[in-house]
Design a protein around this motif. Structure first.
Motif, PDB file in Angstrom:
ATOM      1  N   LYS A  93      12.863 -25.771  29.969  1.00 37.84           N
ATOM      2  CA  LYS A  93      11.681 -24.976  29.246  1.00 37.84           C
ATOM      3  C   LYS A  93      12.543 -24.081  28.264  1.00 37.84           C
ATOM      4  N   ARG A  94      11.774 -23.441  27.396  1.00 40.81           N
ATOM      5  CA  ARG A  94      12.511 -22.873  26.196  1.00 40.81           C
ATOM      6  C   ARG A  94      12.942 -21.324  26.949  1.00 40.81           C
ATOM      7  N   TRP A  95      14.279 -20.913  26.597  1.00 37.95           N
ATOM      8  CA  TRP A  95      14.525 -19.407  27.031  1.00 37.95           C
ATOM      9  C   TRP A  95      15.312 -18.781  25.884  1.00 37.95           C
ATOM     10  N   HIS A  96      15.336 -17.444  25.936  1.00 37.24           N
ATOM     11  CA  HIS A  96      15.976 -16.806  25.304  1.00 37.24           C
ATOM     12  C   HIS A  96      16.850 -15.751  25.921  1.00 37.24           C
ATOM     13  N   MET A  97      18.085 -15.489  25.378  1.00 37.26           N
ATOM     14  CA  MET A  97      19.017 -14.429  25.695  1.00 37.26           C
ATOM     15  C   MET A  97      18.863 -13.217  24.609  1.00 37.26           C
ATOM     16  N   VAL A  98      18.557 -11.935  25.187  1.00 34.88           N
ATOM     17  CA  VAL A  98      18.533 -10.760  24.148  1.00 34.88           C
ATOM     18  C   VAL A  98      19.410  -9.774  24.349  1.00 34.88           C
ATOM     19  N   MET A  99      20.425  -9.485  23.378  1.00 27.08           N
ATOM     20  CA  MET A  99      21.268  -8.410  23.505  1.00 27.08           C
ATOM     21  C   MET A  99      21.236  -7.469  22.689  1.00 27.08           C
ATOM     22  N   ASP A 100      20.302  -7.620  21.782  1.00 28.96           N
ATOM     23  CA  ASP A 100      19.991  -6.582  20.409  1.00 28.96           C
ATOM     24  C   ASP A 100      19.305  -5.451  21.004  1.00 28.96           C
ATOM     25  N   PRO A 101      19.692  -4.118  20.872  1.00 28.49           N
ATOM     26  CA  PRO A 101      19.156  -2.897  21.702  1.00 28.49           C
ATOM     27  C   PRO A 101      17.744  -2.818  20.902  1.00 28.49           C
ATOM     28  N   GLU A 102      17.324  -2.812  19.829  1.00 29.73           N
ATOM     29  CA  GLU A 102      16.016  -2.807  18.978  1.00 29.73           C
ATOM     30  C   GLU A 102      15.056  -3.746  19.880  1.00 29.73           C
ATOM     31  N   ALA A 103      15.399  -5.066  20.137  1.00 28.88           N
ATOM     32  CA  ALA A 103      14.604  -5.963  20.460  1.00 28.88           C
ATOM     33  C   ALA A 103      14.393  -5.641  22.142  1.00 28.88           C
ATOM     34  N   ILE A 104      15.464  -5.309  22.751  1.00 25.58           N
ATOM     35  CA  ILE A 104      15.194  -4.868  24.157  1.00 25.58           C
ATOM     36  C   ILE A 104      14.313  -3.716  24.266  1.00 25.58           C
ATOM     37  N   MET A 131      15.323 -13.484  28.849  1.00 31.44           N
ATOM     38  CA  MET A 131      16.417 -13.036  29.526  1.00 31.44           C
ATOM     39  C   MET A 131      16.956 -11.540  28.948  1.00 31.44           C
ATOM     40  N   ILE A 132      17.300 -10.603  29.666  1.00 32.14           N
ATOM     41  CA  ILE A 132      18.425  -9.815  28.882  1.00 32.14           C
ATOM     42  C   ILE A 132      19.419  -9.743  30.050  1.00 32.14           C
ATOM     43  N   PRO A 133      20.743 -10.406  29.292  1.00 38.85           N
ATOM     44  CA  PRO A 133      21.749 -10.810  30.517  1.00 38.85           C
ATOM     45  C   PRO A 133      22.554  -9.358  30.466  1.00 38.85           C
ATOM     46  N   ILE A 134      22.462  -8.546  31.266  1.00 33.56           N
ATOM     47  CA  ILE A 134      22.927  -7.150  31.267  1.00 33.56           C
ATOM     48  C   ILE A 134      24.565  -7.362  31.210  1.00 33.56           C
ATOM     49  N   TYR A 135      25.100  -8.548  32.100  1.00 33.39           N
ATOM     50  CA  TYR A 135      26.437  -8.441  32.057  1.00 33.39           C
ATOM     51  C   TYR A 135      27.185  -8.734  30.668  1.00 33.39           C
ATOM     52  N   ALA A 136      26.325  -9.593  29.839  1.00 30.28           N
ATOM     53  CA  ALA A 136      26.721 -10.062  28.396  1.00 30.28           C
ATOM     54  C   ALA A 136      26.463  -8.676  27.642  1.00 30.28           C
ATOM     55  N   LEU A 137      25.330  -8.159  27.859  1.00 31.60           N
ATOM     56  CA  LEU A 137      25.044  -6.888  26.991  1.00 31.60           C
ATOM     57  C   LEU A 137      25.912  -5.866  27.052  1.00 31.60           C
ATOM     58  N   HIS A 138      26.464  -5.595  28.373  1.00 28.84           N
ATOM     59  CA  HIS A 138      27.565  -4.565  28.410  1.00 28.84           C
ATOM     60  C   HIS A 138      29.088  -4.914  27.997  1.00 28.84           C
ATOM     61  N   ARG A 139      28.964  -6.227  27.521  1.00 25.34           N
ATOM     62  CA  ARG A 139      30.425  -6.706  27.036  1.00 25.34           C
ATOM     63  C   ARG A 139      30.040  -7.155  25.796  1.00 25.34           C
ATOM     64  N   ASN A 140      29.155  -7.012  24.938  1.00 22.30           N
ATOM     65  CA  ASN A 140      28.799  -7.525  23.488  1.00 22.30           C
ATOM     66  C   ASN A 140      29.695  -6.908  22.680  1.00 22.30           C
ATOM     67  N   ARG A 141      30.501  -7.655  21.884  1.00 24.45           N
ATOM     68  CA  ARG A 141      31.355  -6.982  21.002  1.00 24.45           C
ATOM     69  C   ARG A 141      30.810  -6.409  19.651  1.00 24.45           C
ATOM     70  N   LEU A 142      29.646  -6.641  19.436  1.00 29.90           N
ATOM     71  CA  LEU A 142      28.806  -6.007  18.407  1.00 29.90           C
ATOM     72  C   LEU A 142      28.299  -4.222  18.805  1.00 29.90           C
ATOM     73  N   LEU A 143      28.432  -4.050  20.360  1.00 29.80           N
ATOM     74  CA  LEU A 143      28.055  -2.784  20.652  1.00 29.80           C
ATOM     75  C   LEU A 143      29.270  -2.047  21.271  1.00 29.80           C
ATOM     76  N   TRP A 144      30.122  -2.681  21.764  1.00 30.85           N
ATOM     77  CA  TRP A 144      31.258  -2.148  22.490  1.00 30.85           C
ATOM     78  C   TRP A 144      32.496  -2.359  22.076  1.00 30.85           C
ATOM     79  N   ASP A 145      33.509  -1.347  21.961  1.00 36.71           N
ATOM     80  CA  ASP A 145      34.978  -1.733  21.661  1.00 36.71           C
ATOM     81  C   ASP A 145      35.670  -2.274  22.835  1.00 36.71           C
TER      82      ASP A 145
END
Length: 450
Positions: free
Chosen positions: A50-61, A353-367
């Motif tokens: 089935k269709r799925w999406h992973m969202v890492m953008d703070p505004e979309a979240i 999905m909001i993959p928290i593990y990937a969100l917290h390691r997203n290079r657009l958001l964290w150095d």
């Protein structure tokens, strides 16, 4: 920065996975289905049955968790996994049924009530310190030790004053259920309806039934006996009512919410503390700095709620441990109506999905997102709100977040003020997520007097 300079992490997948490969990975470690590109993009979409999406953008979240929350209820997979154990509790319920329960339970987690429960946390911290000291220079699995400490806390703040309820029995039943039923079923991935039997849940059904019967008995016994001199969590929930409707929880609703709080109230905090201790042993400079702060604040005492304001760096270590190893590594929702996220179409029935593990390691958001740097949280207001979600956010933010943070800081400060922790060579933990992100193999540390 080389891999040796970084704490343990999971290599994310770099190639698309088919349904059976995804199933095998999910049953082994849910983090292994996360695409590496999710750490470099605001949104990733695909299809696996089935269709799925992973969202890492703070505004979309923010849209999912706050602005358009009714369109994104808990996913069917989440409900299928947890409903047999915790029913229509706060964690599972939706809409009006969730809202009235939240209003009824909220006073139990007020700042005053959480602070009043701190002596139980301090006592558990002292008992843990004594056990660790008694081990001398022998290695201790700090994950097991932190589970023991946090279960002491939740047992005592939930069922005080000689309840007939046996926390150890519930603990065993919970672990049996998670082990048998928590590993994602092919039926769940394919979206089979709830009435189709899942072998793991059929296997664990008796343990869950016994657990619920024990909790029902404890609730009824407390109704008959009345509250103690200092109300515990069960007393507060029995007294709680929806301020709008004056409705109170019945026995089944109390039981399901109690079991939810017992699971969440010890498992997530134990994980946070285990990973925090691993990180402090990994980076001795951070540990030394934390110890200096703790010793200055405590002056030889066990930490209490009154010490929290004097322990900002230890709080930052807790925050950074939650960033690197969030207990709930993935939030899953099922879209109910058409929507647009990051300019991309979301259709009814899509898994979002909001993959928290990937969100917290997203290079657009964290150095340097894989690095351990507690000073990221020196100014919490500077951290983008929807880039950091260890407890979720919006109306459904974890009701026990302040309880968990208070407990983690009290225990961590107490331990670091008295003991110096070291890694055991060759025994690094592996982050593995089934329902929560656990350290597979344990967190084995040695310690010595500080």
């Amino acid at each position: 920065m080389s891999a040796a300079d970084l704490p343990v992490h999971v290599p994310l997948v770099t190639r698309p996975m088919g349904i059976f490969a995804s199933l095998n990975a999910a049953r082994r470690n849910l983090l292994e289905i996360l695409p590496e590109i999710a750490t470099r993009q605001p949104m990733v979409s695909g299809r696996t049955a089935k269709r799925w999406h992973m969202v890492m953008d703070p505004e979309a979240i923010r849209r999912m968790l706050l602005e358009n929350i009714d369109n994104y209820p808990k996913s069917l997979v989440t409900k299928n996994l947890l409903k047999p154990a915790i029913g229509e509790s706060l964690f599972i319920a939706e809409g009006a049924h969730w809202r009235w329960q939240r209003r009824a339970a909220a006073p139990a987690f007020s700042h005053r009530n959480v602070t009043n429960l701190a002596p139980v946390m301090s006592a558990a911290a002292e008992h843990s310190l004594d056990r660790i000291a008694a081990a001398g220079q022998r290695a201790v699995d700090m994950y097991d030790e932190m589970v023991r400490a946090t279960f002491e806390v939740i047992g005592n703040v939930t069922f005080s004053e000689g309840s007939a309820f046996e926390p150890d029995e519930v603990h065993r039943a919970i672990d049996a259920y998670i082990d048998a039923a928590g590993r994602m079923s092919l039926f769940d991935i394919l979206g089979f309806p709830d009435w189709v039997p899942r072998p793991g849940r059929v296997f664990s059904g008796r343990a869950v039934g016994d657990m619920k019967a024990l909790a029902d008995g404890a609730v009824e016994a407390r109704r008959s006996r009345g509250a103690g001199a200092i109300p515990d969590l069960l007393d507060l929930l029995l007294e709680g009512e929806d301020p709008e409707t004056k409705r109170k929880m019945n026995t089944a609703e109390l039981r399901d919410n109690l079991l939810t709080f017992i699971v969440a109230g010890h498992e997530t905090t134990a994980l946070t503390l285990s990973w925090a201790l691993y990180l402090c042993a990994f980076d001795q400079e951070v540990q030394d700095r934390a110890r200096t702060e703790a010793q200055a604040a405590l002056d030889g005492r066990i930490a209490t709620a009154d010490d929290l304001d004097a322990l900002p760096f230890i709080r930052s270590i807790v925050d950074e441990a939650l960033r690197l190893y969030p207990p709930a590594g993935i939030i899953s929702r099922t879209a109910q109506a058409p929507d647009t996220l990051c300019g991309r179409e979301v259709r009814p029935g899509d898994t979002v999905m909001i993959p928290i593990y990937a969100l917290h390691r997203n290079r657009l958001l964290w150095d340097d997102p894989d690095a351990f740097r507690p000073d990221r949280f020196a100014d919490r207001k500077a951290v983008e709100r929807y880039a950091y979600l260890p407890f979720g956010d919006g109306p459904r933010i974890c009701i026990g977040a302040s309880f968990a943070i208070q407990e983690a800081v009290i225990v961590l400060a107490t331990l670091l003020s008295r003991r110096r922790f070291h890694l055991v060579p060759g025994r690094n933990p592996k982050p593995v997520m089934i329902l929560t992100l656990r350290p597979e193999g344990g967190v084995w540390l040695t310690s010595e007097p500080a």
